[in-house]
Design a protein around this motif. Sequence first.
Motif, PDB file in Angstrom:
ATOM      1  N   GLY A 287      11.208 -11.974 -45.392  1.00  0.00           N
ATOM      2  CA  GLY A 287      11.532 -12.512 -44.093  1.00  0.00           C
ATOM      3  C   GLY A 287      11.525 -11.501 -42.983  1.00  0.00           C
ATOM      4  N   PRO A 288      10.503 -10.641 -42.853  1.00  0.00           N
ATOM      5  CA  PRO A 288      10.504  -9.655 -41.813  1.00  0.00           C
ATOM      6  C   PRO A 288      10.337 -10.278 -40.443  1.00  0.00           C
ATOM      7  CG  PRO A 288       8.381  -9.695 -42.890  1.00  0.00           C
ATOM      8  CD  PRO A 288       9.231 -10.650 -43.603  1.00  0.00           C
ATOM      9  N   ALA A 289      10.842  -9.598 -39.480  1.00  0.00           N
ATOM     10  CA  ALA A 289      10.654 -10.023 -38.101  1.00  0.00           C
ATOM     11  C   ALA A 289       9.286  -9.574 -37.636  1.00  0.00           C
ATOM     12  CB  ALA A 289      11.754  -9.424 -37.219  1.00  0.00           C
ATOM     13  N   GLU A 290       8.413 -10.531 -37.356  1.00  0.00           N
ATOM     14  CA  GLU A 290       7.032 -10.209 -37.060  1.00  0.00           C
ATOM     15  C   GLU A 290       6.894  -9.392 -35.782  1.00  0.00           C
ATOM     16  OE1 GLU A 290       4.768 -13.749 -37.065  1.00  0.00           O
ATOM     17  OE2 GLU A 290       5.112 -14.182 -39.198  1.00  0.00           O
ATOM     18  N   ASP A 291       7.753  -9.647 -34.789  1.00  0.00           N
ATOM     19  CA  ASP A 291       7.632  -8.972 -33.508  1.00  0.00           C
ATOM     20  C   ASP A 291       8.470  -7.708 -33.438  1.00  0.00           C
ATOM     21  OD1 ASP A 291       5.982 -11.036 -32.691  1.00  0.00           O
ATOM     22  OD2 ASP A 291       7.661 -12.219 -31.898  1.00  0.00           O
ATOM     23  N   GLY A 292       9.292  -7.443 -34.413  1.00  0.00           N
ATOM     24  CA  GLY A 292      10.156  -6.281 -34.375  1.00  0.00           C
ATOM     25  C   GLY A 292       9.477  -5.065 -34.973  1.00  0.00           C
ATOM     26  N   PRO A 293      10.192  -3.939 -35.041  1.00  0.00           N
ATOM     27  CA  PRO A 293       9.620  -2.729 -35.616  1.00  0.00           C
ATOM     28  C   PRO A 293       9.406  -2.862 -37.117  1.00  0.00           C
ATOM     29  CG  PRO A 293      11.945  -2.408 -35.117  1.00  0.00           C
ATOM     30  CD  PRO A 293      11.567  -3.742 -34.550  1.00  0.00           C
ATOM     31  N   VAL A 294       8.385  -2.173 -37.601  1.00  0.00           N
ATOM     32  CA  VAL A 294       8.147  -2.142 -39.043  1.00  0.00           C
ATOM     33  C   VAL A 294       9.248  -1.359 -39.733  1.00  0.00           C
ATOM     34  CG1 VAL A 294       6.580  -1.316 -40.839  1.00  0.00           C
ATOM     35  CG2 VAL A 294       5.660  -2.391 -38.782  1.00  0.00           C
ATOM     36  N   LEU A 295       9.615  -0.244 -39.155  1.00  0.00           N
ATOM     37  CA  LEU A 295      10.669   0.614 -39.722  1.00  0.00           C
ATOM     38  C   LEU A 295      11.647   0.983 -38.621  1.00  0.00           C
ATOM     39  CD1 LEU A 295      11.766   2.385 -42.102  1.00  0.00           C
ATOM     40  CD2 LEU A 295      10.355   4.237 -41.186  1.00  0.00           C
ATOM     41  N   GLN A 296      12.925   0.869 -38.940  1.00  0.00           N
ATOM     42  CA  GLN A 296      13.966   1.260 -38.007  1.00  0.00           C
ATOM     43  C   GLN A 296      15.035   2.035 -38.770  1.00  0.00           C
ATOM     44  OE1 GLN A 296      15.846  -1.984 -35.976  1.00  0.00           O
ATOM     45  NE2 GLN A 296      17.017  -0.691 -34.588  1.00  0.00           N
ATOM     46  N   VAL A 297      15.202   3.297 -38.416  1.00  0.00           N
ATOM     47  CA  VAL A 297      16.166   4.181 -39.077  1.00  0.00           C
ATOM     48  C   VAL A 297      17.075   4.781 -38.006  1.00  0.00           C
ATOM     49  CG1 VAL A 297      16.483   6.253 -40.481  1.00  0.00           C
ATOM     50  CG2 VAL A 297      14.557   4.727 -40.926  1.00  0.00           C
ATOM     51  N   GLU A 298      18.379   4.722 -38.242  1.00  0.00           N
ATOM     52  CA  GLU A 298      19.338   5.294 -37.313  1.00  0.00           C
ATOM     53  C   GLU A 298      20.327   6.160 -38.073  1.00  0.00           C
ATOM     54  OE1 GLU A 298      21.246   2.225 -35.098  1.00  0.00           O
ATOM     55  OE2 GLU A 298      19.398   1.453 -34.208  1.00  0.00           O
ATOM     56  N   ASP A 299      20.496   7.369 -37.571  1.00  0.00           N
ATOM     57  CA  ASP A 299      21.516   8.304 -38.066  1.00  0.00           C
ATOM     58  C   ASP A 299      21.382   8.537 -39.575  1.00  0.00           C
ATOM     59  OD1 ASP A 299      23.582  10.078 -37.768  1.00  0.00           O
ATOM     60  OD2 ASP A 299      25.171   8.576 -37.933  1.00  0.00           O
ATOM     61  N   LEU A 300      20.193   8.900 -39.999  1.00  0.00           N
ATOM     62  CA  LEU A 300      19.931   9.176 -41.422  1.00  0.00           C
ATOM     63  C   LEU A 300      20.402  10.588 -41.764  1.00  0.00           C
ATOM     64  CD1 LEU A 300      18.533   8.433 -44.147  1.00  0.00           C
ATOM     65  CD2 LEU A 300      16.453   9.447 -43.193  1.00  0.00           C
ATOM     66  N   CYS A 301      21.174  10.690 -42.829  1.00  0.00           N
ATOM     67  CA  CYS A 301      21.667  11.990 -43.298  1.00  0.00           C
ATOM     68  C   CYS A 301      21.416  12.099 -44.796  1.00  0.00           C
ATOM     69  CB  CYS A 301      23.162  12.167 -43.024  1.00  0.00           C
ATOM     70  SG  CYS A 301      23.598  12.176 -41.266  1.00  0.00           S
ATOM     71  N   VAL A 302      21.051  13.297 -45.251  1.00  0.00           N
ATOM     72  CA  VAL A 302      20.816  13.575 -46.668  1.00  0.00           C
ATOM     73  C   VAL A 302      21.621  14.801 -47.056  1.00  0.00           C
ATOM     74  CG1 VAL A 302      19.122  14.184 -48.429  1.00  0.00           C
ATOM     75  CG2 VAL A 302      18.501  12.571 -46.623  1.00  0.00           C
ATOM     76  N   GLU A 303      22.353  14.701 -48.155  1.00  0.00           N
ATOM     77  CA  GLU A 303      23.122  15.823 -48.685  1.00  0.00           C
ATOM     78  C   GLU A 303      22.632  16.155 -50.090  1.00  0.00           C
ATOM     79  OE1 GLU A 303      27.244  14.902 -48.585  1.00  0.00           O
ATOM     80  OE2 GLU A 303      27.425  15.106 -46.406  1.00  0.00           O
ATOM     81  N   ALA A 352      20.851  13.601 -54.892  1.00  0.00           N
ATOM     82  CA  ALA A 352      20.917  13.523 -53.441  1.00  0.00           C
ATOM     83  C   ALA A 352      21.800  12.351 -53.009  1.00  0.00           C
ATOM     84  CB  ALA A 352      19.520  13.379 -52.854  1.00  0.00           C
ATOM     85  N   ARG A 353      22.532  12.564 -51.930  1.00  0.00           N
ATOM     86  CA  ARG A 353      23.364  11.510 -51.354  1.00  0.00           C
ATOM     87  C   ARG A 353      22.822  11.172 -49.963  1.00  0.00           C
ATOM     88  NH1 ARG A 353      27.444  14.861 -53.704  1.00  0.00           N
ATOM     89  NH2 ARG A 353      27.845  15.833 -51.676  1.00  0.00           N
ATOM     90  N   VAL A 354      22.596   9.897 -49.738  1.00  0.00           N
ATOM     91  CA  VAL A 354      21.992   9.430 -48.487  1.00  0.00           C
ATOM     92  C   VAL A 354      22.985   8.533 -47.763  1.00  0.00           C
ATOM     93  CG1 VAL A 354      20.057   8.193 -47.447  1.00  0.00           C
ATOM     94  CG2 VAL A 354      19.697   9.530 -49.520  1.00  0.00           C
ATOM     95  N   SER A 355      23.120   8.763 -46.461  1.00  0.00           N
ATOM     96  CA  SER A 355      23.918   7.875 -45.609  1.00  0.00           C
ATOM     97  C   SER A 355      23.098   7.548 -44.366  1.00  0.00           C
ATOM     98  CB  SER A 355      25.245   8.539 -45.221  1.00  0.00           C
ATOM     99  OG  SER A 355      25.006   9.720 -44.460  1.00  0.00           O
ATOM    100  N   ARG A 356      23.299   6.371 -43.813  1.00  0.00           N
ATOM    101  CA  ARG A 356      22.595   5.951 -42.604  1.00  0.00           C
ATOM    102  C   ARG A 356      23.373   4.819 -41.969  1.00  0.00           C
ATOM    103  NH1 ARG A 356      21.059   4.558 -47.999  1.00  0.00           N
ATOM    104  NH2 ARG A 356      20.664   2.309 -48.061  1.00  0.00           N
ATOM    105  N   ARG A 357      23.238   4.716 -40.662  1.00  0.00           N
ATOM    106  CA  ARG A 357      23.863   3.590 -39.967  1.00  0.00           C
ATOM    107  C   ARG A 357      22.981   2.359 -40.070  1.00  0.00           C
ATOM    108  NH1 ARG A 357      24.692   5.885 -35.469  1.00  0.00           N
ATOM    109  NH2 ARG A 357      23.044   4.989 -34.171  1.00  0.00           N
ATOM    110  N   THR A 358      21.674   2.563 -39.972  1.00  0.00           N
ATOM    111  CA  THR A 358      20.721   1.454 -40.079  1.00  0.00           C
ATOM    112  C   THR A 358      19.474   1.954 -40.781  1.00  0.00           C
ATOM    113  OG1 THR A 358      21.495   0.483 -38.001  1.00  0.00           O
ATOM    114  CG2 THR A 358      19.353  -0.252 -38.824  1.00  0.00           C
ATOM    115  N   MET A 359      18.953   1.161 -41.713  1.00  0.00           N
ATOM    116  CA  MET A 359      17.639   1.415 -42.295  1.00  0.00           C
ATOM    117  C   MET A 359      17.017   0.059 -42.630  1.00  0.00           C
ATOM    118  SD  MET A 359      16.350   3.765 -45.522  1.00  0.00           S
ATOM    119  CE  MET A 359      16.943   5.257 -44.779  1.00  0.00           C
ATOM    120  N   ARG A 360      16.064  -0.339 -41.813  1.00  0.00           N
ATOM    121  CA  ARG A 360      15.411  -1.628 -41.971  1.00  0.00           C
ATOM    122  C   ARG A 360      13.920  -1.436 -42.142  1.00  0.00           C
ATOM    123  NH1 ARG A 360      18.272  -6.172 -40.592  1.00  0.00           N
ATOM    124  NH2 ARG A 360      20.357  -5.800 -39.757  1.00  0.00           N
TER     125      ARG A 360
END
Length: 618
Positions: A287-303, A352-360
Motif C-alpha cells: 500500500g505505498p503512497a504513489e505520490d509520496g517519497p519512495v524512501l523517507q528516513v529521519e534521525d537515523l542512528c547506528v551504534e 549493530a543497534r539502529v534507532s530512527r524517528r521515521t523510516m518509510r
Amino acid sequence: MSLPRGYLRSPMAWASALMLASLVLLALAAPLLWGVAADRPDPSAVLQGPSAAHPFGTDNLGRDVLARVLTATRPSLLPALAAALLGATGGVLLGAATAVVGRRSRRVLSALINLLLAFPALLIALFLAVVFGAGEAGAVLALAVAGVPGFARLAQTLAAAVAGTDHLAAARVLGLRRHRLLWRHVLPNIAEPLLLAATTAAGTALVALSGLSFLGLGVQPPGYDWGQLLNQGLDRIYADPLPALAPGLAILYAALTFQLLGEVLAGRVAHRGPADRTPAPPPAPSGPAEDGPVLQVEDLCVELPTPDGVIRPVRGVSLSLRPGEIVGLVGESGSGKSLTALAVADLLPDRARVSRRTMRLLGADLAAMTPKERDRHLATGLATVFQNPASALNPSLRIATQLTEAVRAHRGASRAEAAAQAADALRRVHLPPALLRSRPHQLSGGQRQRVMIASGLMVRPALIIADEPTTALDVTVQRQIIRLLSEIRRETSAAILFISHDIALVGEFCERVLVMYAGTVVETLPADRLADATRHPYTRALVESVPDLTADRDRALPTVEGPPPDPLAPAPGCPFEPRCPRRLDRCAEQAPPLDGPDPAHRVACWNPVPVAVAAVPS
C-alpha cells in the motif's frame, strides 16, 4: 557423474581410483569366491604356517587366514563408512547451523561445540562403545558421536567466512528460511574441505573400528572384521607374524585409499547448490503512497559495540528520495555512507543497534512491521548493488539460480516464468541470456556488476541503492555502468541512492547531493551547485581536491588537513571543527543544525562559506 577434465591425468587420481576399485571389487566378490574357505574349519590344518595351499597360514580352527582377510573387506568397510557418514552429517549440520541461526542460538551452539571438543575423540568412542554395548552397532554409533565435534568445528570455521558475505545477507532479506539458507548458500560453499575431511575420516573410522574390534568392543563372533583377525593373529606374532600382518596391511591399504581419494576429490569436485522447487506465495501489497517519497528516513542512528566502547558511526541522518530521483551520498572513508545504506536495507551485522524517528519505504513504516513482513517488503521494494559483486554473488550457484531466486520466493513465479524474466533482465543490462548458465567466476568484473543490477531489476524495485558500484572497475566499464543506471532510472522511474568517493562523478550523474562527515550530513545541495556554490568548508575542500585539466601540475593538489575525529571520543561541537579553517569558538561547544534559507541547499555550519567567496576558484 562424469569425471572432470584432466582428472585421469593425475597419477594420484589413477592410484586412488585403482585402489578404490580393488576394495569395491573385494567387498562384492570376496564372499562369493572365498566365503566357504574362510568359514570352513579343518582340524587337520590347525595353526599351520604359510604354504602353497594357505599363503598366510591357518587359524586355530584350520581356516585359511588369507581367505578370511579378503572376506572381511565388506564387514570392515561398511561399518566404517557408516560411522564416518553419520559423524560427518551430524557435525556439519551442527557447525554450519551457526551461520544461519540467531545470535543467542549461535552462542549456545558454539559453547556446545567447544564443550564436545574438550574430550578426546578416542576416549569418547571407548566410553560410548561400553555404554552402547559390545557389538557392531554400538561401535558404529560410538565412532559417529565421537566424530561429530571435529566436523562441527571445521564446519563452524568454514561457515563463519560465508556468514559475512553479501550474498548471504541478501538471501536473508529475500526471506529465505534457515534451512534453505543452509542448503543453498552455506553448505555448497564449504563442501570441498568437508569432502576431504569426510574421506579422511572414513579411513580414521576404519582404523578406530578395527581397534574397537581388537579390544573386543566391535564386531562379535561368529562375525569378524580386520580388527578381530588382528587380535587372533597377535597370539602367535613372534612365532608366525603373517596372520597378524595380513589384516594389518589390509587396514593400512584401505586407510591409505581413503586418504588419497580425499586429496583427489577435494581438488576436483564441482559445487552445485540444490534447486528450489517450491515457490513462495506472493507478498501482500504494502500500500505505498504513489505520490509520496519512495524512501523517507529521519534521525537515523547506528551504534556498534567494540571492545573499547560503543561507537556511533551514523548520527541523526535524515534523507528522502522521490520516484525517479538520483541522490548522491559522498564523503571520506569512514564517514558512515555505507552504514547508512546498510541500515536502510536492514543488512547491518547482528551486533549493530539502529534507532530512527521515521523510516518509510514506499509509504510503509518499516518499524511497525514484523521481521518477516519487513524482509519481504525490503526484498520487493529495494535492490542493493554492492561494491564487490564477486562477494555479493554466490560462487557455487549459476547466474540463473541467483537471478530467479527473488521472483520465485516473493512473486510466486514458476520456474519457466522466472527464467524468462531473468533472460529479459540480462538483455536490459546488455548481457546475453546465455550467461544464465555461467557461474560468477566465469564473468568479468563489469559483467558481474551488470548481473547484480539485473538481479535487482527482477523484483521491479522502487529504490536502488548503489554502494560504490564502480570502484573496482576500469574507467570505460565505470561509464557503462553509469549509463546503464541512468537508462534504468528513465525506464522504471526507480529512485537511486548513489554512494561514491568520486565527487566529480556524483556531480555529473546525480541530481542532488548529500555530503556526510563523521556520521552526519553536513550539507545538502543540488548537484549543479557542487562546482561553485558549496558552503560547508568540508564540501569545499572535497571539491577543490578534484583535479582537472586546467590545474597547475607544479602545485600539489589541495587536501583536507588533519585526521578524522576519533569515533570513540566524539567532540561535543562540530565534528569538523579541528580541521576547519573557518572555525569559531562556538564550533567547539555546539554542533550546528542542518539548516538554511533555501530548502534545496542546507548546510550544518556556524560560519559557512559565503556564496560569492565559494564561487571564486582557489
